[in-house]
Motif scaffolding. Structure first.
Motif, short mmCIF file in Angstrom:
data_model
loop_
_atom_site.label_atom_id
_atom_site.label_comp_id
_atom_site.label_asym_id
_atom_site.label_seq_id
_atom_site.Cartn_x
_atom_site.Cartn_y
_atom_site.Cartn_z
N ILE A 94 -18.13 48.47 11.80
CA ILE A 94 -18.53 49.38 11.69
C ILE A 94 -18.90 50.70 12.23
O ILE A 94 -18.85 50.68 14.15
N LEU A 95 -18.80 52.30 12.60
CA LEU A 95 -18.67 53.15 13.43
C LEU A 95 -20.01 53.40 13.88
O LEU A 95 -21.31 53.46 13.39
N LEU A 96 -20.37 53.61 15.57
CA LEU A 96 -21.45 53.22 16.32
C LEU A 96 -21.22 54.31 17.08
O LEU A 96 -21.89 54.35 17.99
N ARG B 246 -25.08 50.43 -2.20
CA ARG B 246 -23.86 50.87 -1.61
C ARG B 246 -22.72 51.06 -2.59
O ARG B 246 -22.25 50.23 -3.26
N PRO B 247 -22.01 52.37 -2.77
CA PRO B 247 -20.97 52.36 -3.71
C PRO B 247 -19.57 51.89 -3.35
O PRO B 247 -19.99 51.22 -1.79
N GLN B 248 -18.84 51.89 -4.14
CA GLN B 248 -17.26 51.47 -3.87
C GLN B 248 -16.39 52.71 -2.87
O GLN B 248 -15.82 51.92 -1.65
N PHE B 249 -16.93 53.91 -2.99
CA PHE B 249 -16.55 55.13 -1.79
C PHE B 249 -17.66 55.73 -2.00
O PHE B 249 -18.42 55.81 -2.72
N GLY B 250 -17.55 56.93 -0.60
CA GLY B 250 -18.67 57.72 -0.46
C GLY B 250 -18.68 58.50 0.83
O GLY B 250 -17.60 57.96 2.08
N THR B 251 -18.57 59.49 1.00
CA THR B 251 -18.23 60.81 2.01
C THR B 251 -19.42 61.80 1.89
O THR B 251 -19.43 62.19 0.93
N GLN B 252 -19.40 61.75 3.30
CA GLN B 252 -20.91 62.77 3.64
C GLN B 252 -20.23 63.98 3.77
O GLN B 252 -19.17 64.27 4.92
N VAL C 44 -18.46 55.47 3.19
CA VAL C 44 -17.68 54.20 2.29
C VAL C 44 -16.37 54.00 1.81
O VAL C 44 -15.95 55.13 0.95
N GLU C 45 -16.01 53.09 2.26
CA GLU C 45 -13.96 53.15 2.09
C GLU C 45 -14.00 51.46 1.19
O GLU C 45 -14.96 50.22 2.34
N ASP C 46 -13.73 50.79 0.22
CA ASP C 46 -13.57 49.50 -0.38
C ASP C 46 -14.46 48.48 0.11
O ASP C 46 -14.72 47.42 -0.09
N SER C 47 -16.51 49.46 -0.71
CA SER C 47 -17.41 48.77 -0.22
C SER C 47 -18.29 48.18 0.77
O SER C 47 -19.31 47.85 1.20
N GLU C 48 -16.93 49.12 2.50
CA GLU C 48 -17.67 48.79 3.71
C GLU C 48 -18.10 50.35 3.47
O GLU C 48 -17.41 50.85 3.83
N ARG C 49 -19.28 50.52 4.05
CA ARG C 49 -19.74 51.30 5.12
C ARG C 49 -19.22 51.36 6.36
O ARG C 49 -19.94 50.35 7.36
N LEU C 50 -18.82 52.43 6.35
CA LEU C 50 -18.71 52.43 8.08
C LEU C 50 -19.09 53.53 9.32
O LEU C 50 -19.26 53.32 10.22
N GLN C 51 -19.77 54.12 8.01
CA GLN C 51 -21.04 55.31 9.03
C GLN C 51 -21.75 55.59 7.93
O GLN C 51 -21.92 55.69 6.71
N THR C 52 -22.86 55.62 8.32
CA THR C 52 -24.46 55.31 7.88
C THR C 52 -24.38 57.34 7.51
O THR C 52 -24.42 58.20 8.03
#
Length: 282
Positions: A5-7, A175-181, A127-135
């Motif tokens: 996860i990007l911190l 959490r969705p399977q994909f997401g981008t803000q 979110v990529e492949d249901s994994e949240r990489l950034q909040t």
């Protein structure tokens, strides 16, 4: 795909329309030939039969004297995902690099999708492949991303949505399977963003995404500089999309394998990938 996860702290927005002197996107074909500019009279609602008849999910049209490429993703025919880089690796930073990792036969199209920092990492929800990489990013600040309301494009199991960030925060609990803000929103509940003028002086190659009432995702990239207002009106007036989100400008790029279009230019960040389903039930 697992990635830490990007911190990292938020930094200046590398993906928010770099200065005019930055390297512009080059519209190109894999074979190096110029891409043909087909001109088609726009309709109020593109039909799915267009996608079926011409193979490509994308079509070239003219809106108010500006050439656009409109790509349609339909849940019965396509899947959508978000991609940043290879597992455990750095972001791709270009559609060319991404294309070398995928079989083009299965790709309907791909487009840059969301704003990012100087390293190519997303500055907002990702979110990529249901994994949240950034909040989710609800901070105030300068630049297009913070031109509120901004929003999120996301989806799971063929249900795709665009919501404003506040709407997403208040109403999306799983959490969705994909997401981008990204930001700003272009159209909110059928109305243009209140801070977007009819046809402002800022003109860049820009792209966006919106989802119509039938659940289809409309991706649009301009083939010439366009104002925020004109792009927003295209979504509202021609595509009849109630909620549309600005993805970026000047770095906007498209990969359409069927027409051998593979845009190159300034480094990008997150990528939205539209893939073909093996069989259509529609």
């Amino acid at each position: 795909m697992m990635r830490a996860i990007l911190l990292m702290p938020l930094v200046l927005l590398a993906g928010c329309e770099p200065p005019a002197e930055g390297e512009p996107v080059t519209r190109t074909r894999i074979d190096g030939k110029a891409e043909p500019q087909e001109q088609v009279t726009p309709t109020s609602e593109p039909t799915e039969s267009v996608t079926t008849q011409v193979e490509s999910a994308c079509r070239s049209i003219i809106f108010e004297d500006t050439p656009l490429t409109h790509c349609l993703a339909t849940p019965s025919r396509h899947t959508i995902s978000a991609d940043l880089g290879p597992s455990g690796g750095e972001p791709y930073r270009s559609l060319s690099a991404f294309s070398r990792t995928r079989d083009s036969a299965g790709i309907a199209f791909a487009m840059n999708g969301g704003m990012y920092d100087e390293d190519g990492d997303p500055i907002g929800y990702f979110v990529e492949d249901s994994e949240r990489l950034q909040t989710l990013n609800t901070n105030d600040g300068a630049g297009n991303f913070h031109m509120k309301p901004n929003g999120v494009f996301f989806g799971s199991d063929g249900k795709w949505e665009v919501r404003s960030t506040d709407d997403f925060l208040a109403n999306v609990t799983e959490r969705p399977q994909f997401g981008t803000q990204s930001g700003p929103m272009l159209v909110i509940d059928g109305q243009l963003h209140p801070e977007i003028s009819h046809d402002g002086e800022s003109r860049l190659v820009r792209n966006g995404v919106g989802v119509d009432e039938r659940g289809r995702a409309h991706f649009v990239i301009s083939n010439a500089p366009i104002s925020f207002g004109k792009l927003a009106r295209f979504y509202r007036d021609e595509l009849d999309v109630k909620n549309a989100l600005y993805l970026d400008g000047n770095v906007s790029a498209l990969w359409n394998p069927v027409t051998e279009r593979l845009d190159t230019g300034a480094p990008i960040g997150p990528i939205i990938v539209v893939e073909k389903k093996e069989a259509s039930s529609e």
